[in-house]
Design an enzyme around this catalytic site. Sequence first.
Site, PDB file in Angstrom:
ATOM      1  N   HIS A  25      45.837  71.399  22.902  1.00 54.69           N
ATOM      2  CA  HIS A  25      45.627  72.743  22.184  1.00 54.69           C
ATOM      3  C   HIS A  25      45.406  72.364  20.652  1.00 54.69           C
ATOM      4  O   HIS A  25      46.586  71.968  20.134  1.00 54.69           O
ATOM      5  CB  HIS A  25      46.763  73.754  22.674  1.00 54.69           C
ATOM      6  CG  HIS A  25      46.770  74.792  21.686  1.00 54.69           C
ATOM      7  ND1 HIS A  25      46.178  75.989  22.079  1.00 54.69           N
ATOM      8  CD2 HIS A  25      47.474  74.948  20.532  1.00 54.69           C
ATOM      9  CE1 HIS A  25      46.511  76.785  20.952  1.00 54.69           C
ATOM     10  NE2 HIS A  25      47.429  76.267  20.164  1.00 54.69           N
TER      11      HIS A  25
ATOM     12  N   LYS B 113      48.355  67.349  28.782  1.00 57.13           N
ATOM     13  CA  LYS B 113      48.137  68.548  27.710  1.00 57.13           C
ATOM     14  C   LYS B 113      49.226  68.313  26.899  1.00 57.13           C
ATOM     15  O   LYS B 113      50.450  68.503  27.058  1.00 57.13           O
ATOM     16  CB  LYS B 113      48.259  69.807  28.432  1.00 57.13           C
ATOM     17  CG  LYS B 113      48.156  70.979  27.550  1.00 57.13           C
ATOM     18  CD  LYS B 113      46.745  71.419  26.860  1.00 57.13           C
ATOM     19  CE  LYS B 113      46.766  72.688  26.190  1.00 57.13           C
ATOM     20  NZ  LYS B 113      46.484  73.869  26.841  1.00 57.13           N
TER      21      LYS B 113
ATOM     22  N   ASP C 123      40.368  79.658  29.463  1.00 57.14           N
ATOM     23  CA  ASP C 123      41.577  79.940  29.247  1.00 57.14           C
ATOM     24  C   ASP C 123      42.249  80.995  30.103  1.00 57.14           C
ATOM     25  O   ASP C 123      43.157  81.696  29.526  1.00 57.14           O
ATOM     26  CB  ASP C 123      41.970  80.246  27.700  1.00 57.14           C
ATOM     27  CG  ASP C 123      43.474  79.860  27.155  1.00 57.14           C
ATOM     28  OD1 ASP C 123      44.194  79.175  27.950  1.00 57.14           O
ATOM     29  OD2 ASP C 123      43.818  80.234  26.032  1.00 57.14           O
TER      30      ASP C 123
ATOM     31  N   HIS D 205      39.716  74.813  22.313  1.00 61.11           N
ATOM     32  CA  HIS D 205      39.765  75.848  21.338  1.00 61.11           C
ATOM     33  C   HIS D 205      39.103  75.251  19.935  1.00 61.11           C
ATOM     34  O   HIS D 205      37.637  75.540  19.906  1.00 61.11           O
ATOM     35  CB  HIS D 205      41.107  76.494  20.700  1.00 61.11           C
ATOM     36  CG  HIS D 205      41.792  76.986  22.017  1.00 61.11           C
ATOM     37  ND1 HIS D 205      41.487  77.800  23.051  1.00 61.11           N
ATOM     38  CD2 HIS D 205      43.143  76.507  22.275  1.00 61.11           C
ATOM     39  CE1 HIS D 205      42.597  77.692  24.115  1.00 61.11           C
ATOM     40  NE2 HIS D 205      43.265  77.133  23.730  1.00 61.11           N
TER      41      HIS D 205
END
Length: 437
Positions: free
Chosen positions: A261, A220, A349, A281
């Site tokens: 992200h 991530k 999330d 997102h």
Amino acid sequence: MTDPAASSAGGRPLPPPGEPPAAPIVLRAARWADVDAGVVRSPAVLVVAGDRIVQVGPGAAPAGATEIDLGDMTLLPGLMDMELNLLIGGPETPTGLPLPMHGVQDDPAYRTIRATLNARTTLLAGFTTVRNLGLMVKTGGYLLDVAVRRAVDQGWVDGPRIVPAGHAVTPYGGHLDPTVFQRLAPGIMPLSIGEGIANGVGEVRACVRYQLRHGAKVIKVSASGGVMSHSTGPGSQQYSDEELAAIADEAHRAGVRVAAHAIGDQAVRACVRAGIDCIEHGFLAGEETLRMMAEHGTFLVSTTYLTDAMDIERAAPELRKKAAEVFPRAKTMLPKALAAGVKIACGTDAPAVPHGDNAKELAALVSRGMTPAQALRAATVTGAELVGLDDELGRLREGCLADVIAVPGDPFHDITVTQDVRFVMKNGRVYKSPPTR
């Protein structure tokens, strides 16, 4: 845990939760969901041997099989949440974000125990596979989500199949730098490369290697600012193109995918150019960028429901202001992504959405333009493709792992029935079953 009183139609007790079944299991119900065709079929007869589905449809039951008749329900593949964090939220904390001082109040041991409770809650809600996307706390370099995965895999605690990311890779002051969530003064909480703080090409390569060395199965990266942190603006690109390319290169050479992200349009485009596999997102992505994602096969985890339901009343005024600017724009992005043909996977999330409320994301996807069939695919076959297990998960099909849930009604007509999971099986083991009728 499974109700001790729950039993098969023949009166024999079901296997205890977490225990391998002593004999094949025959699951019967009124219907089963064919997620590829987007229809329910009747009746539902699934034969499970060990951890696999070995038969779909009527036929002779194996000798000595345990039969579970779920009656007027629909069998579905286990659902998948492709973005959550089991290490925060849940017991003793308010719902929503920002969580009060979550980065410094809980020590690693307490936080890991908290994660086991959130894992069980998630599993019993029907989500049998999740990605734990990025620790953002001081741990001394320990990958707590890897430890929770091991405990679940060994049957010590009940939980979903976990794809852990270890620590999120972020620059100083980046969105997932835990010091900027609480605006800590310099020197209060120093963090190492192993804990995700990395600047420059050399450090990000070392950071990725550290996570992989200690068990991360996905990487991530914080590629843009965020809404609920005191850092750069949510749309700003935080890592350079060269740093993003280095992160993707390190992960891909190890056969591991990268999730970013990324909220801003420029940051999303930079991630796609760098070869990053999945955007989390993507709230401010424009139509041209979404077409670029579709052309490159880049996945999107849109975390749609949190823009409707996230509790931001306790957030600082400047964070509420950011949410007021970003969330309305985010609500217009998903229909554009659908029209562009982007591969969309389900993710919440959580704990931005409370653990256990994961299925509300499916209803939010439908409210933004997906059909119920598309939303179910996002939470099953697309999620399975994203984690590289599309031959084993996401479908009720012979040879697939026996991740099976049961809900009342027809989810292709009313997606909200996925919020009422009555039966949960993972890897052929029963974890939740309705009381005996």
